[in-house]
Design a protein around this motif. Structure first.
Motif, PDB file in Angstrom:
ATOM      1  N   GLY A  19      -9.387   2.143   2.728  1.00 44.55           N
ATOM      2  CA  GLY A  19     -10.193   1.506   1.535  1.00 44.55           C
ATOM      3  C   GLY A  19     -10.855   2.629   1.207  1.00 44.55           C
ATOM      4  N   GLU A  20     -11.421   3.948   2.020  1.00 43.21           N
ATOM      5  CA  GLU A  20     -12.195   4.760   1.567  1.00 43.21           C
ATOM      6  C   GLU A  20     -10.611   5.466   0.740  1.00 43.21           C
ATOM      7  OE1 GLU A  20     -15.556   7.988   3.005  1.00 43.21           O
ATOM      8  OE2 GLU A  20     -14.497   6.571   4.674  1.00 43.21           O
ATOM      9  N   THR A  21     -11.309   5.931  -0.280  1.00 43.17           N
ATOM     10  CA  THR A  21     -10.365   7.012  -1.243  1.00 43.17           C
ATOM     11  C   THR A  21     -11.605   7.889  -1.470  1.00 43.17           C
ATOM     12  OG1 THR A  21      -9.740   4.637  -2.589  1.00 43.17           O
ATOM     13  CG2 THR A  21     -10.106   7.296  -4.051  1.00 43.17           C
ATOM     14  N   THR A  22     -11.394   8.988  -0.737  1.00 45.55           N
ATOM     15  CA  THR A  22     -11.464  10.232  -0.434  1.00 45.55           C
ATOM     16  C   THR A  22     -10.554  11.537  -1.070  1.00 45.55           C
ATOM     17  OG1 THR A  22     -10.338  10.945   1.317  1.00 45.55           O
ATOM     18  CG2 THR A  22     -12.688  10.386   1.904  1.00 45.55           C
TER      19      THR A  22
ATOM     20  N   PHE B 229      -6.313   4.613   4.845  1.00 45.54           N
ATOM     21  CA  PHE B 229      -7.027   4.761   4.736  1.00 45.54           C
ATOM     22  C   PHE B 229      -7.784   4.067   4.856  1.00 45.54           C
ATOM     23  CE2 PHE B 229      -4.499   7.743   2.810  1.00 45.54           C
ATOM     24  CZ  PHE B 229      -4.152   8.540   4.033  1.00 45.54           C
TER      25      PHE B 229
ATOM     26  N   LYS C 150     -11.022   7.771 -10.605  1.00 48.36           N
ATOM     27  CA  LYS C 150     -12.788   7.706  -9.939  1.00 48.36           C
ATOM     28  C   LYS C 150     -14.193   7.007 -10.991  1.00 48.36           C
ATOM     29  CE  LYS C 150     -16.013   8.693  -6.308  1.00 48.36           C
ATOM     30  NZ  LYS C 150     -17.118   9.883  -5.404  1.00 48.36           N
TER      31      LYS C 150
ATOM     32  N   MET D 188      -4.502   3.184  -0.309  1.00 52.12           N
ATOM     33  CA  MET D 188      -5.880   3.264   0.396  1.00 52.12           C
ATOM     34  C   MET D 188      -6.801   2.212   1.445  1.00 52.12           C
ATOM     35  SD  MET D 188      -6.209   6.746  -0.708  1.00 52.12           S
ATOM     36  CE  MET D 188      -5.996   7.520  -2.235  1.00 52.12           C
ATOM     37  N   ALA D 189      -6.038   0.991   1.070  1.00 54.61           N
ATOM     38  CA  ALA D 189      -6.510  -0.221   1.844  1.00 54.61           C
ATOM     39  C   ALA D 189      -5.784   0.185   3.444  1.00 54.61           C
ATOM     40  CB  ALA D 189      -6.642  -1.328   1.231  1.00 54.61           C
TER      41      ALA D 189
ATOM     42  N   TYR E   6      -7.263  10.103  -1.568  1.00 58.71           N
ATOM     43  CA  TYR E   6      -6.017  10.793  -2.826  1.00 58.71           C
ATOM     44  C   TYR E   6      -5.277  12.111  -2.854  1.00 58.71           C
ATOM     45  CZ  TYR E   6      -5.455  10.696  -8.136  1.00 58.71           C
ATOM     46  OH  TYR E   6      -5.227  10.530  -9.606  1.00 58.71           O
TER      47      TYR E   6
END
Length: 213
Positions: free
Chosen positions: A167-170, A165, A149, A161-162, A174
């Motif tokens: 696009g959100e990299t929580t 999820f 990050k 992630m896209a 991860y």
């Protein structure tokens, strides 16, 4: 009748190490540290998954020398391994997780009684569950998540992630990426399977006098 081992000694030594004299203890710990160093280089790739023997080596070190000395032997081994073959940056959380594998395996093996030999496999199962949750997910994945990050997630992570999820990299996204896309789950299962093979095998080597259970 076997003499009871004081609780504080179980936090430091394995039963195997307690049976050795001082010089043998030092030699034993030195050998285990050497194995911890070597584990940094015991890697191979199968298909798209990277496998290493770091986990099994750390778990066995904790069992063989005990929680306290196993923890520091693995941390020292990881750091010396980095010095011998330095990467871009020393990832201290990797050393901490490696040491914690040894710490937890040593604690569980020392503190959980095994009245019947077959119960040792329940104990090994507990080692797998606790180390996977604490070392692989809590320490290692957290360290890599915040490192990536801070440095900026790679194109591969962003693309994953896209697609999966939105696009959100929580953190948990991860963790999923690291376990299943990068294959860490298969590496963990491989090492844990080796643990169930290695402990009974070592215990049956009479010349080593390990008396693991």
């Amino acid at each position: 009748m076997k003499k009871a081992i004081p609780f504080w000694k179980k936090l430091i030594f394995s039963e195997t190490l307690l049976s050795k004299n001082r010089s043998h203890k030092i030699a034993y710990i030195a050998v285990m540290t050497t194995f911890a160093i070597a584990a940094n280089f015991l890697e191979f790739k199968f298909m798209d998954n990277q496998f290493s023997l770091t986990i099994i080596v750390a778990l066995l070190i904790g069992i063989l020398v005990g929680p306290f000395y196993g923890f520091f032997a693995c941390i020292l081994g990881d750091f010396i391994g980095y010095i011998v073959n330095p990467a871009y940056i020393y990832m201290w959380w990797v050393g901490l997780s490696t040491g914690s594998f040894a710490l937890l395996s040593g604690l569980i093996f020392n503190l959980v009684p095994t009245k019947r030999k077959w119960l040792v496999f329940i104990k090994l199962g507990g080692i797998c569950i606790f180390t996977f949750a604490f070392c692989t997910i809590l320490i290692n994945s957290t360290g890599f998540y915040y490192y990536n990050k801070a440095m900026g997630f790679s194109a591969g992570i962003v693309d994953f992630m896209a697609k999966r999820f939105g696009g959100e990299t929580t953190f948990w996204a991860y963790v999923f990426y690291r376990l299943f896309f990068k294959g860490q789950i298969w590496n963990s299962l491989f090492n844990y399977a080796l643990l169930f093979i290695a402990v009974p095998a070592l215990n049956n080597v009479k010349t080593l006098k390990l008396h693991l259970y």
